[in-house]
Structures are given as C-alpha cells and as structure tokens.
Design a protein around this motif. Structure first.
Motif, PDB file in Angstrom:
ATOM      1  N   SER A  53     -14.020  40.517 -25.466  1.00 28.11           N
ATOM      2  CA  SER A  53     -14.879  39.395 -25.088  1.00 28.11           C
ATOM      3  C   SER A  53     -14.105  38.155 -24.623  1.00 28.11           C
ATOM      4  CB  SER A  53     -15.802  39.029 -26.253  1.00 28.11           C
ATOM      5  OG  SER A  53     -15.061  38.799 -27.439  1.00 28.11           O
ATOM      6  N   GLY A  54     -12.954  37.900 -25.235  1.00 31.19           N
ATOM      7  CA  GLY A  54     -12.155  36.749 -24.798  1.00 31.19           C
ATOM      8  C   GLY A  54     -12.576  35.435 -25.409  1.00 31.19           C
ATOM      9  N   ASP A  55     -13.435  35.481 -26.406  1.00 31.38           N
ATOM     10  CA  ASP A  55     -13.854  34.228 -27.043  1.00 31.38           C
ATOM     11  C   ASP A  55     -13.375  34.129 -28.493  1.00 31.38           C
ATOM     12  OD1 ASP A  55     -15.503  36.235 -27.921  1.00 31.38           O
ATOM     13  OD2 ASP A  55     -17.370  35.119 -27.697  1.00 31.38           O
ATOM     14  N   VAL A  56     -12.468  35.004 -28.885  1.00 27.50           N
ATOM     15  CA  VAL A  56     -11.919  34.971 -30.239  1.00 27.50           C
ATOM     16  C   VAL A  56     -10.428  34.702 -30.118  1.00 27.50           C
ATOM     17  CG1 VAL A  56     -11.477  36.307 -32.320  1.00 27.50           C
ATOM     18  CG2 VAL A  56     -13.674  36.552 -31.139  1.00 27.50           C
ATOM     19  N   SER A  57     -10.056  33.426 -30.352  1.00 29.65           N
ATOM     20  CA  SER A  57      -8.664  33.033 -30.135  1.00 29.65           C
ATOM     21  C   SER A  57      -8.438  31.690 -30.798  1.00 29.65           C
ATOM     22  CB  SER A  57      -8.370  32.919 -28.632  1.00 29.65           C
ATOM     23  OG  SER A  57      -7.170  32.210 -28.425  1.00 29.65           O
ATOM     24  N   VAL A  58      -7.256  31.497 -31.335  1.00 27.01           N
ATOM     25  CA  VAL A  58      -6.916  30.187 -31.869  1.00 27.01           C
ATOM     26  C   VAL A  58      -6.951  29.116 -30.768  1.00 27.01           C
ATOM     27  CG1 VAL A  58      -4.407  30.356 -31.567  1.00 27.01           C
ATOM     28  CG2 VAL A  58      -5.327  29.035 -33.486  1.00 27.01           C
ATOM     29  N   ALA A  73     -13.170  37.127 -37.059  1.00 32.63           N
ATOM     30  CA  ALA A  73     -13.636  38.355 -36.402  1.00 32.63           C
ATOM     31  C   ALA A  73     -12.499  39.368 -36.283  1.00 32.63           C
ATOM     32  CB  ALA A  73     -14.194  38.033 -35.019  1.00 32.63           C
ATOM     33  N   THR A  74     -11.293  38.878 -36.033  1.00 30.51           N
ATOM     34  CA  THR A  74     -10.146  39.784 -35.909  1.00 30.51           C
ATOM     35  C   THR A  74      -9.806  40.394 -37.258  1.00 30.51           C
ATOM     36  OG1 THR A  74      -9.315  38.366 -34.144  1.00 30.51           O
ATOM     37  CG2 THR A  74      -7.774  39.962 -35.078  1.00 30.51           C
ATOM     38  N   LEU A  75      -9.820  39.561 -38.293  1.00 25.54           N
ATOM     39  CA  LEU A  75      -9.513  40.083 -39.625  1.00 25.54           C
ATOM     40  C   LEU A  75     -10.531  41.147 -40.036  1.00 25.54           C
ATOM     41  CD1 LEU A  75      -7.694  39.924 -42.109  1.00 25.54           C
ATOM     42  CD2 LEU A  75      -9.219  38.152 -43.021  1.00 25.54           C
ATOM     43  N   ALA A  76     -11.784  40.891 -39.733  1.00 24.54           N
ATOM     44  CA  ALA A  76     -12.812  41.878 -40.088  1.00 24.54           C
ATOM     45  C   ALA A  76     -12.567  43.194 -39.353  1.00 24.54           C
ATOM     46  CB  ALA A  76     -14.206  41.323 -39.764  1.00 24.54           C
ATOM     47  N   ARG A  77     -12.185  43.096 -38.078  1.00 23.73           N
ATOM     48  CA  ARG A  77     -11.898  44.328 -37.325  1.00 23.73           C
ATOM     49  C   ARG A  77     -10.721  45.065 -37.930  1.00 23.73           C
ATOM     50  NH1 ARG A  77     -11.965  44.676 -30.864  1.00 23.73           N
ATOM     51  NH2 ARG A  77     -12.326  46.838 -31.431  1.00 23.73           N
ATOM     52  N   LEU A  78      -9.681  44.310 -38.290  1.00 21.57           N
ATOM     53  CA  LEU A  78      -8.495  44.955 -38.852  1.00 21.57           C
ATOM     54  C   LEU A  78      -8.816  45.617 -40.187  1.00 21.57           C
ATOM     55  CD1 LEU A  78      -5.774  42.362 -37.866  1.00 21.57           C
ATOM     56  CD2 LEU A  78      -5.818  44.770 -37.195  1.00 21.57           C
ATOM     57  N   GLU A  79      -9.598  44.931 -40.994  1.00 23.45           N
ATOM     58  CA  GLU A  79      -9.921  45.521 -42.303  1.00 23.45           C
ATOM     59  C   GLU A  79     -10.720  46.804 -42.128  1.00 23.45           C
ATOM     60  OE1 GLU A  79     -11.595  42.044 -44.138  1.00 23.45           O
ATOM     61  OE2 GLU A  79      -9.676  41.485 -45.063  1.00 23.45           O
ATOM     62  N   ARG A  80     -11.558  46.824 -41.123  1.00 26.82           N
ATOM     63  CA  ARG A  80     -12.291  48.066 -40.857  1.00 26.82           C
ATOM     64  C   ARG A  80     -11.319  49.127 -40.313  1.00 26.82           C
ATOM     65  NH1 ARG A  80     -15.891  45.977 -37.570  1.00 26.82           N
ATOM     66  NH2 ARG A  80     -14.956  46.929 -35.725  1.00 26.82           N
ATOM     67  N   ALA A  81     -10.418  48.684 -39.450  1.00 28.21           N
ATOM     68  CA  ALA A  81      -9.451  49.626 -38.856  1.00 28.21           C
ATOM     69  C   ALA A  81      -8.594  50.290 -39.921  1.00 28.21           C
ATOM     70  CB  ALA A  81      -8.566  48.885 -37.849  1.00 28.21           C
ATOM     71  N   ALA A 114     -21.949  39.488 -18.339  1.00 26.46           N
ATOM     72  CA  ALA A 114     -21.298  38.655 -19.351  1.00 26.46           C
ATOM     73  C   ALA A 114     -22.312  37.990 -20.266  1.00 26.46           C
ATOM     74  CB  ALA A 114     -20.433  37.603 -18.668  1.00 26.46           C
ATOM     75  N   PRO A 115     -22.236  38.216 -21.573  1.00 26.07           N
ATOM     76  CA  PRO A 115     -23.133  37.523 -22.507  1.00 26.07           C
ATOM     77  C   PRO A 115     -22.628  36.117 -22.820  1.00 26.07           C
ATOM     78  CG  PRO A 115     -21.796  39.121 -23.694  1.00 26.07           C
ATOM     79  CD  PRO A 115     -21.406  39.212 -22.235  1.00 26.07           C
ATOM     80  N   LEU A 116     -23.401  35.403 -23.599  1.00 28.17           N
ATOM     81  CA  LEU A 116     -23.030  34.038 -23.977  1.00 28.17           C
ATOM     82  C   LEU A 116     -21.836  34.057 -24.929  1.00 28.17           C
ATOM     83  CD1 LEU A 116     -26.611  32.584 -24.535  1.00 28.17           C
ATOM     84  CD2 LEU A 116     -25.049  32.103 -22.608  1.00 28.17           C
ATOM     85  N   ILE A 117     -21.052  33.005 -24.845  1.00 29.51           N
ATOM     86  CA  ILE A 117     -19.912  32.857 -25.754  1.00 29.51           C
ATOM     87  C   ILE A 117     -20.404  32.899 -27.201  1.00 29.51           C
ATOM     88  CG2 ILE A 117     -18.251  31.128 -26.600  1.00 29.51           C
ATOM     89  CD1 ILE A 117     -17.760  30.440 -23.616  1.00 29.51           C
ATOM     90  N   GLY A 118     -19.669  33.633 -28.030  1.00 25.88           N
ATOM     91  CA  GLY A 118     -19.990  33.701 -29.452  1.00 25.88           C
ATOM     92  C   GLY A 118     -20.926  34.832 -29.826  1.00 25.88           C
ATOM     93  N   ALA A 119     -21.545  35.478 -28.834  1.00 25.65           N
ATOM     94  CA  ALA A 119     -22.444  36.591 -29.151  1.00 25.65           C
ATOM     95  C   ALA A 119     -21.636  37.730 -29.772  1.00 25.65           C
ATOM     96  CB  ALA A 119     -23.149  37.079 -27.884  1.00 25.65           C
ATOM     97  N   THR A 120     -22.209  38.366 -30.772  1.00 22.76           N
ATOM     98  CA  THR A 120     -21.555  39.547 -31.339  1.00 22.76           C
ATOM     99  C   THR A 120     -22.351  40.804 -31.029  1.00 22.76           C
ATOM    100  OG1 THR A 120     -22.685  39.165 -33.434  1.00 22.76           O
ATOM    101  CG2 THR A 120     -20.473  38.253 -33.218  1.00 22.76           C
TER     102      THR A 120
END
Lengths: 423, 423
Positions: free
Chosen positions: B131-136, B307-315, B356-362
C-alpha cells in the motif's frame, strides 16, 4: 547362531562363483538357511523371486557373462525401498498390503550388477528414528545382544549383515540411518555424497537429506557395492589416504571417545559445531518430514506407532522461519567445513556417542535417545558429504564405530583409510 | 503541480543533452524544482552529490564520452537500496541514522551508465506491504488523488515518476512492489526475471522472491533502464510480439477487469491458479521475511509500525512444513506455466484487481487490502518471470494497469506488446 556369510567377503564369494566351487543358487540357499527369525531382520523373504534371479545369474556366469563383483551375490533391501512385486511396508501400518509396482532406481542398479534380492529388511517406522525398535513389525534385535537395539533406521539391513544372513544390504541414511546400526552391530556402513545413488522409489523422509547407502561386513565390500550402485566402473585400487583430523565430539561416552580416538592418536583435534549442525538438521528434517506426512497425520493418526506420531506432531510445530534460517546456516556450515577439508583429507570421530541401549529405551546415558543417536552423524547429511562407519572395537562388550568423512568425490580416501585400521 | 519530466521520454532528454540544448546540471535543477513535498515521494534529497555527478556527466559528454541513454539523467532510488553516503532508512525507525557505506550493485550499474542520483524515495516499511502508507516517513500520496495511496512498496519511486519529478526511478518487487504503485499512479513498472539485476546492497524482504525493478512513464523507458541495469547492450529494436493469452483474474473489480480486457479482446482466456500461487507466495514470503527480522522483533518490537509488527508476528507462525510444501508447489506451478508459455508469448491480466483506495484503509472492495493488492502480481515473483505493468486507462477517474508476463529471456516481447497499446 552365526550365518553363513559371516567372515566371507564379496571377493571370496566372487572367487567361489567363478571357480565353480559355488553357485548363486547355493549362496541363496545359504542365505535363507542363515535367516534367524528371532532377530527380526527380515520382514519379507522372496525365495522364489530370488531363486529365479540366482538361476539367471548362474546361467550367465556359465555362458561367460559376468556382471562384476555383485554377480550372483545375495543382497537384502531395506523395506522403504521399492522392489517390484514385493511389499514395501515402511515399518508402518499405513502401508499394510502395499506392493511395489516398480523397482527403485537403486534396485535397478543392483539387478543390473547381477545381485540376487533375498528379501526386505525391517526399518524404523518411515525411517524416522535412529533406534530401530519402533515399527509395526516389532523391534530389530542386535546380534551382539538381542535385548539391545540394532540401531536404525536401517535396522534389519544391519542385523542381516551382522548375523551373516547376507553379505550385503541396502539402507537409507537421512541423519545416520546406515551408519548408526552399522556401528551398533559391529559392521561397516557407508553413505556416499548426496545424490550419488538415485533415490527414486525410496520413500522420502527428508528429501534434501535422504541418501541411499550400503551395509557390509567391511569397508572394502561397501566400496564394491557403492561403485556398482553409483554406476562407477569397478576399480581394484584406491588412492593412498591423506592426513586425518580428529573432530571433537560432544555428549559422548568417555569410553567410546577414548576407544575411537586411540585409532588416530596423532590426528590433530579440530572443532566443528556439531551441536549447531544437529539443530540445523532437526529444523530441516522435521519440516520436510511433516510435509510428507501431513495428510496421513490428519486422516489416520492412529495407524502410526505412538512414538512416531509424537515426533510428527512435534515436527509440525517447527516454524517456517526456522527452516529458512536452517537452510541459510547450512550454507555457512558448508563453507566452514569445506575450508577444513582444504586442510585435511579426512575428518574422524565416533559414529555414535554411546553403545546400543536396551530395546524400548527412550533415554540414553547422554540424554534423550533419538537426538543422541544422530548427534555425530547428521552433520554429514546436512553437508551431503561421504561418510563411512567401520568397527572400532568394543566398549563394555558392545561394538563401537569410527566415522570417517571426506570431500565429495574423494570417497576412496575413506576406504583407503579404513583399510589401514586394525581388524 | 506537474513536474518537469512529465511527458518527457528518455529519448527526448538524451537528444536535448546531446544537442547542447540542455545539460545534466539543468535537468537536475528541474528535478529539484519539481519535487512536491506534499506528495512525500522523497525521504532524502542529495543536491550536492547529484550536482557533482551532473557536472561530471556534462564534462564527459562535452569531451565526447557517452555512457548511453541514461547519461546525465536524474534518477531516484528506493530507500531500501544502498547509495553510498546517503541514509538507507527502509521506512523504519529501526534504521534511523543508518548511512550506507557502499553502493548497491544496481546503483553501481546506474552510475556506470551515467545516471545522476537525485535522492531516496519512500518505501512501505521494509518493503513489507503493497500500500505504501505504512512507514516511519508517513504515507506516500497518489498524484492522481493525494487522499489515496500510491501503492507500494516502491511508493515514492512511483510518485516521483508519476508527478514528473524524475523520468526514472529504481524500485524493488517481491510480490508486486514495482508494478502495484506503477498501476495505481498511471505509469509503467517493470521487473525482469529473477536474478537479472543484482540484489546486493538491497535490504532483503524475501530473498527467493526479491527483484530489482524500474519505474518510468513508459514501457520504452523501462526497457532502456532495464538494459542498463542488467548490463545488456543497448538496442533500439525489439522483436515483434507473439500471441497473448488472457489470464482470468480473481477477486477483481468488474470495471477494472473490463477495462483491461478491452485492450486484448481477441486473446483466448486461460486459467492459472492465481489463488494457489498467492498461497504459495504468502508461505514463502512470510517465512523468509521473519528469518530476516526475528532478532529485531525480539529486541525492539516497538520500533516497527504497528501494522508491520502485526504482519511479522503472523508470519512467525507459518510452519516449516508449509514452507517446504510451498517450495514444492512452486516447482509444480512453474512447470504448468512453462507449458502455457510454450503455447503463448504473453500472459495478460490486470496488475491490481482494484483502484487505489484511501490512505489508511486496511480493507478494499475485494477483502483485506494487502492480499488483494498482490493477488495478480505475486504469481510472477514466485515463478521469477518478467512482468511489466503499463497504463490501461482509468476506472472512476483512477489509473488502472495492464500486466504483461512472458518467458525468462523474452523480456522484449513485453515491450513490443506494450508499444502496440493505445496511449
């Protein structure tokens, strides 16, 4: 009872067959007479099929056809390797009634070399264990002490050779399954480099680690069989061996270590992270094994021996990233050991850190039995390197093996070194 | 605001540089003027380093040295790719203050081709998301509608090109990370076959799936950049394209599907198990990604975006045997698709099943967003095949991409086919 083939080398047998003092049919009869059911080495005998093969071998030899050093020789085949027309039972109730349609690739090569397949030998269930006492067919018994395990998973093949029922047997080796029972039973066991002998028609345990190997009374006979199975030309001479290094073992009985070390007193000590390699081994084997078994576990778990089911259920919990990490570490270890093998021709260590425990034991003197059994052998499956176990004497009356490891393609260094050891 | 490079091809720029009507220093100034901070494409600009490179490019051209079609051209580089002396931030707080010591292999090739590196572009954190909307560094914004995501993970690279800040940018593509933002931003994005462009100096996401790719306004410019990066000689001509097959997509917006299908109305429909390939993709990517991140998750989980941490924990919970099974299935799918590519030169399908959906959509219109984004692209990472996304029109005012896939080594078929599409 000691079987006919005890103390008889392939070279002896070959001379007898070619001089006319013996026939393949005669050797087959000796093999069948030598089978001692109390040791539970064979799960299937094929007297009729073997008789036909022996007759053909005799006719060929009589008419001048000579297929080489295995021609007319009785051989046993581990029961996870397909032999067309015979059951392949895997030591498991899951494969009750399963009859192989085709020969495995290694069996095709055995037949092409003129060998006579006497029957199928007992295996630890699905070859998934090093003790040889977990099988729907019951435990194989060690000829040196029938209350003790033979070691496994190529249990019946080791017992059949050690008790003189046959001069040669096929096994498979994923973490030590040829070398462990060879060591416990006081014979020789050899696995070549990964891929040297085809594995088609062999039930997989962990495909990236599975090797076909051979068991015989001596290293020289392992070499003869290996060259036939790997489709290499027979050669009488091996090149001279080079310098050995002693690989410091871990979690090893001090008497076992001392006995083996005494054979190579001058070899400098070197360290290989055998503990780390075992961790890598477990991560890879468990993931690959569960992939093979997932549907069976889901559909008919009750058909497994309880110990096998428990191992599989634990194996299922290995995480994917541990598998990936293990594969990466395997590459790192391969580079490290390759560097060691740039400096030494041979790596030497005990085959198994203990002597054969009693049947049914789940713990050994060094802790849980199964990981202990493979602790010194599985490294060479992870690295795919040729490894040979030959008798190194006894400890408290039980056989101990010395393990020799070398570079891929340098198999003959192992046989040459084994030839210099005391009988 | 539209940047200077909108509508200017590499060929146009090259003519200007070689005719003397423009200079690399001038193009660099245009690039820096074109940067629109509100779109958040760049995380680092390097005006001084770029000025030195531009000066050198101009001097070389003036003295008759010509490095080819990228000579003197301003280029942006995704912020997981090392550029010596510049920060590599990975879109993550974990790498705050991390400055690259050496150029990545692909950057070395860019420089050898005379390109001028303007700066580093924003990435989805660790490239682990489409998505490109998850970044420091905050979300990248789509130039067509800044409330919407750019797509990712090569988010900033796509935005920088789509908004005309640079004519060319480097990205990486593990499951679609070049093609997805290209499609959402209305530009072209190309990943060659696995291994065609070196990945050293690129932070790994899933090493067996990671590709370096390129983003530009047109397929022709992607081709030019690809040939420089893959160290292939520049050629003007592409061979004619062969017959395309329409690969039936799944979980795809009907308007997106209709719009893309209309470009290849005569292509016969074929089915590839894209759903199964996505399952294989997830199993492999998650295991490989967690292997890369395990220590960071253990030691400083709070530095990840949630969101990244959640993905990693699932991974982390992917099992080893699923990974092994996925690798086996990958081989089976590779054979199936190879057979399809014996019959067709091109496989055609939408790049992304939605706009492209709205920024922040999951969640998107087809379900959870992240798996939806890669559902039509990740198959070609699993199979390592060349894949190109080019603009296919708009749906409800938002860009849609058509994806073209071909055999390894037949990259030019893609570019030839793209050249026949309406602008």
């Amino acid at each position: 009872m000691t079987g006919y083939f005890a103390g008889r080398s392939l070279a002896d047998l070959g001379r007898g067959l070619r001089s006319g003092s013996d026939t393949s049919a005669g050797l087959l009869a000796r093999a069948l007479e030598s089978v001692d059911p109390s040791l539970n080495a064979f799960v299937t005998l094929d007297p009729e099929g073997a008789a036909a093969a022996a007759r053909q071998a005799d006719e060929e030899l009589a008419s001048g056809g000579d297929r080489g050093p295995l021609h007319g020789v009785p051989v046993a085949v581990k029961d996870i390797i397909d032999v067309a027309g015979l059951p392949t039972g895997m030591g498991s109730a899951h494969f009750a009634g399963n009859v192989a349609k085709e020969d495995a690739g290694c069996v095709t090569r055995l037949r092409a070399a003129g060998a006579v397949i006497v029957g199928k030998t007992g295996t630890h269930e699905f070859a998934y264990g090093g003790s040889g006492d977990v099988s729907v067919d019951g435990p194989c018994r060690n000829p040196r002490d029938p209350e003790r395990i033979s070691g496994g998973s190529s249990s019946g093949s080791a017992v059949a050779v050690a008790a003189g029922m046959v001069p040669l047997a096929l096994g498979t080796d994923t973490g030590g399954s040829v070398r462990i029972p060879a060591a416990f039973c006081g014979i020789a066991g050899f696995k070549p480099h990964y891929g040297a002998i085809p594995t088609d028609g062999v039930f997989p345990l962990s495909p990236s680690l599975d090797h076909v190997g051979v068991l015989a009374a001596t290293a020289a006979d392992c070499r003869t069989a290996y060259r036939a199975l790997a489709d290499l030309p027979h050669r009488e001479d091996a090149p001279p061996g080079g310098g050995p290094a002693w690989i410091v073992p871990f979690e090893t009985d001090t008497d076992v270590e001392r006995t083996v070390r005494a054979l190579f007193p001058d070899a400098p000590s070197e360290r290989v992270d055998l503990r780390g390699l075992r961790r890598v081994f477990v991560g890879i084997q468990d993931s690959e094994a569960y992939d093979i078994h997932a549907e069976r576990v889901a559909e008919a778990p009750e058909l497994y021996q309880p110990a096998t089911l428990a191992r599989l259920e634990r194996a299922a919990r290995t995480s994917g990233w541990h598998y990936v990490r293990a594969v990466r570490e395997r590459e790192r270890y391969a580079r490290e050991v390759a560097a060691l093998l740039d400096r030494y021709d041979l790596l030497v260590l005990p085959t198994v850190p203990i002597t054969a425990p009693l049947i049914g034991a789940t713990d050994g003197p060094m802790g849980p039995l199964q990981p202990s059994l493979v602790s010194l052998t599985c490294a060479w499956n992870i690295l795919g390197l040729p490894a040979l176990s030959v008798p190194a004497g006894t400890v408290r009356g039980l056989p101990v093996g010395v393990q020799l490891v070398t570079r891929r393609g340098a198999e003959d260094l192992l046989f040459a070194a084994a030839g210099t050891l005391p009988d």
